[in-house]
Structures are given as C-alpha cells and as structure tokens.
Design a protein around this motif. Sequence first.
Motif, PDB file in Angstrom:
ATOM      1  N   ASP A 107       8.307  67.770  27.866  1.00  0.00           N
ATOM      2  CA  ASP A 107       9.452  68.210  27.085  1.00  0.00           C
ATOM      3  C   ASP A 107       9.416  67.559  25.705  1.00  0.00           C
ATOM      4  O   ASP A 107       9.055  66.388  25.560  1.00  0.00           O
ATOM      5  N   SER A 108       9.792  68.329  24.690  1.00  0.00           N
ATOM      6  CA  SER A 108       9.732  67.837  23.317  1.00  0.00           C
ATOM      7  C   SER A 108      10.559  66.576  23.118  1.00  0.00           C
ATOM      8  O   SER A 108      10.235  65.735  22.268  1.00  0.00           O
ATOM      9  N   LEU A 109      11.619  66.411  23.899  1.00  0.00           N
ATOM     10  CA  LEU A 109      12.453  65.218  23.787  1.00  0.00           C
ATOM     11  C   LEU A 109      11.647  63.952  24.063  1.00  0.00           C
ATOM     12  O   LEU A 109      11.852  62.919  23.421  1.00  0.00           O
ATOM     13  N   VAL A 110      10.724  64.031  25.003  1.00  0.00           N
ATOM     14  CA  VAL A 110       9.936  62.856  25.364  1.00  0.00           C
ATOM     15  C   VAL A 110       9.030  62.447  24.199  1.00  0.00           C
ATOM     16  O   VAL A 110       8.817  61.262  23.940  1.00  0.00           O
ATOM     17  N   LEU A 111       8.526  63.440  23.480  1.00  0.00           N
ATOM     18  CA  LEU A 111       7.722  63.145  22.289  1.00  0.00           C
ATOM     19  C   LEU A 111       8.579  62.522  21.196  1.00  0.00           C
ATOM     20  O   LEU A 111       8.215  61.491  20.609  1.00  0.00           O
ATOM     21  N   ALA A 113       3.628  70.115  24.288  1.00  0.00           N
ATOM     22  CA  ALA A 113       5.088  70.056  24.184  1.00  0.00           C
ATOM     23  C   ALA A 113       5.721  71.444  24.267  1.00  0.00           C
ATOM     24  O   ALA A 113       5.303  72.371  23.567  1.00  0.00           O
ATOM     25  N   HIS A 114       6.719  71.575  25.145  1.00  0.00           N
ATOM     26  CA  HIS A 114       7.517  72.797  25.279  1.00  0.00           C
ATOM     27  C   HIS A 114       8.900  72.388  25.774  1.00  0.00           C
ATOM     28  O   HIS A 114       9.091  71.273  26.277  1.00  0.00           O
ATOM     29  N   ASP A 115       9.876  73.295  25.677  1.00  0.00           N
ATOM     30  CA  ASP A 115      11.156  73.056  26.325  1.00  0.00           C
ATOM     31  C   ASP A 115      10.969  73.052  27.837  1.00  0.00           C
ATOM     32  O   ASP A 115      10.054  73.691  28.371  1.00  0.00           O
ATOM     33  N   SER A 116      11.863  72.340  28.517  1.00  0.00           N
ATOM     34  CA  SER A 116      11.679  72.132  29.958  1.00  0.00           C
ATOM     35  C   SER A 116      11.642  73.426  30.760  1.00  0.00           C
ATOM     36  O   SER A 116      10.846  73.565  31.696  1.00  0.00           O
ATOM     37  N   LEU A 117      12.503  74.397  30.428  1.00  0.00           N
ATOM     38  CA  LEU A 117      12.509  75.634  31.200  1.00  0.00           C
ATOM     39  C   LEU A 117      11.207  76.410  31.012  1.00  0.00           C
ATOM     40  O   LEU A 117      10.741  77.093  31.929  1.00  0.00           O
ATOM     41  N   VAL A 118      10.611  76.312  29.829  1.00  0.00           N
ATOM     42  CA  VAL A 118       9.290  76.920  29.606  1.00  0.00           C
ATOM     43  C   VAL A 118       8.245  76.211  30.456  1.00  0.00           C
ATOM     44  O   VAL A 118       7.378  76.848  31.075  1.00  0.00           O
TER      45      VAL A 118
END
Length: 276
Positions: A54-58, A82-87
């Motif tokens: 998830d991008s948040l982790v980056l 990196a992607h959104d979690s639902l993706v």
Amino acid sequence: MTYLHDMPPAAVPTLLDRRRWLQGALSLLACAQTPVLAAPRVPPRADSPPVGVDSLVLRSGLTARWTTAMRQDMGWKAQWQAHDSLVLLRMLEDGSLPMAVFLGGPEADALDRSGLIHDRRTLALTDVLLVGPKDDLAGLRGESDWARAIMQVLSARVAGVADWEAPPPSHALATWIDQWSQGFTRQGALVRPASRPAPADSVAYTVVPRAAWRASAERDRKVWLSTAPEQALSLQVARSFRSSHPGAGLLVKWLEAPLARRQVRALAPGWRLPGA
C-alpha cells in the motif's frame, strides 16, 4: 657411554633449534583448543519476490526501513510495487502478485474465507484520525463517537458551512468509513450537493491514518477525533493462492521476525505493533 661433548657438533641441538621446536608445539596446541569459526551466513534459499505494498507504507518510511534491514540480513533487494490496498487484494485474487502488504478490511476477510489468500498476518496497526479546520465548524468539540462525528460533518457539508473530502473508492479508508459510520456516507440525503458552497479557501474535513499524518506537512488542520484501539487500521501481509514464489513464504516469516518488528517500533506513534 657417549657423552654430549663427544657427539659431533651437527647432532647437538642448538638453543635456537629447541626454541623453534617449542614454538611449533605451542602453536599446534593452540590450534587444537581453538573452536572452529562459524560458517558464513547461508545464502537465501530463494530470490526476493515481488511484493505489492500500500502506498501509505511507502510514504510513512516503513518500506525504506524494511529494505535496509532486509538487505543487511538476507542479502535481498526488495521489489516493492505500490498500489491502493483494494487494488492489491484484486491482484492477489487473480494471482498477479505472489504476496502483498495491505490495509485489512472486509475485502481481505472475504478472500481469506474463500481460500484465495493464505499466510495472512497482521504486521502493524495505525490509528485513524478525523482532521479538519481549526475552527469547530461541524460542532465536533467533545465528540467521541465516530458515527455521530461523521454525521455532523456530512450535515455541515449539506448546510454549506464545511467541506468534506472523502477517500477515493479504491482506498481501504472508504470501506473503513462505511464500517464505522454505519453507512452514513452511502445515504444520498447526506452526500448530496451542499445547499450553498463552503468558502473556496475552507479546509475540508477528512480522515487520515496516523501513519500518514505523522509524515504529513499539513499543519493547517486539527485532529478532532482518533480511533479506539479496536477501530485501528491493520497492516497485513498475505500470499496469493493462485501465484507462488519460492521466496514469498520466507519473506512473510521475516516480516514477523524481531528485526522487521523493530522497524515498525521505530516509526511510533504512526505505526504500532499488534498488542502494544
């Protein structure tokens, strides 16, 4: 009887010869008592797998810390995507990725129940914050219930006294809001266009994970509400049933090991370990 002074000079050991003999004997004895040195670290049993994250982790810096620790400990160069979690969950479902690190929620629960993901683990938690303008436009002062707080913000939006910035549908926070606001965001009466627009320079209310707020430079917003422990977003890892990689199982275990956990602890309070 032959005496030492009767022996030919070449047969008489000199003091130097005896010293050399003694030094050799001591060296052999030392070698016998020296423990065998540990063998060098065994090379990884597999290459580093591609990992969806998830991008948040980056943005929070956690993947950077994991990358450094992984390289030092396992000799791996992380392959983050990196992607959104639902993706990410859809990519795990169809086998596009062998493993992913995502924000948990009902979608992950459904895949787990269907057997489409496995080795699911919770690695960290982050609180969710309701942030907004420093002035109490929505009347949130003293409010501690998420459902009532979201209701007040959306009502203030309809009245045109405040703005509301919803997370994108592909973000795990969109599902989280529906879960903890009792579906208020789905009620058309509350999300219809405002009767009069809020000022153009107004600061919108929104929800953000604490891990993002910690890394954010936004200081024109105020935190009005934070989650109770059971409402926190969970950062999870899982492997895909449809795609296998020799290193994926090894990496899941490594992410639960003390070295990886120390990287989570170093980023508190944005991230915290389960049970902490």
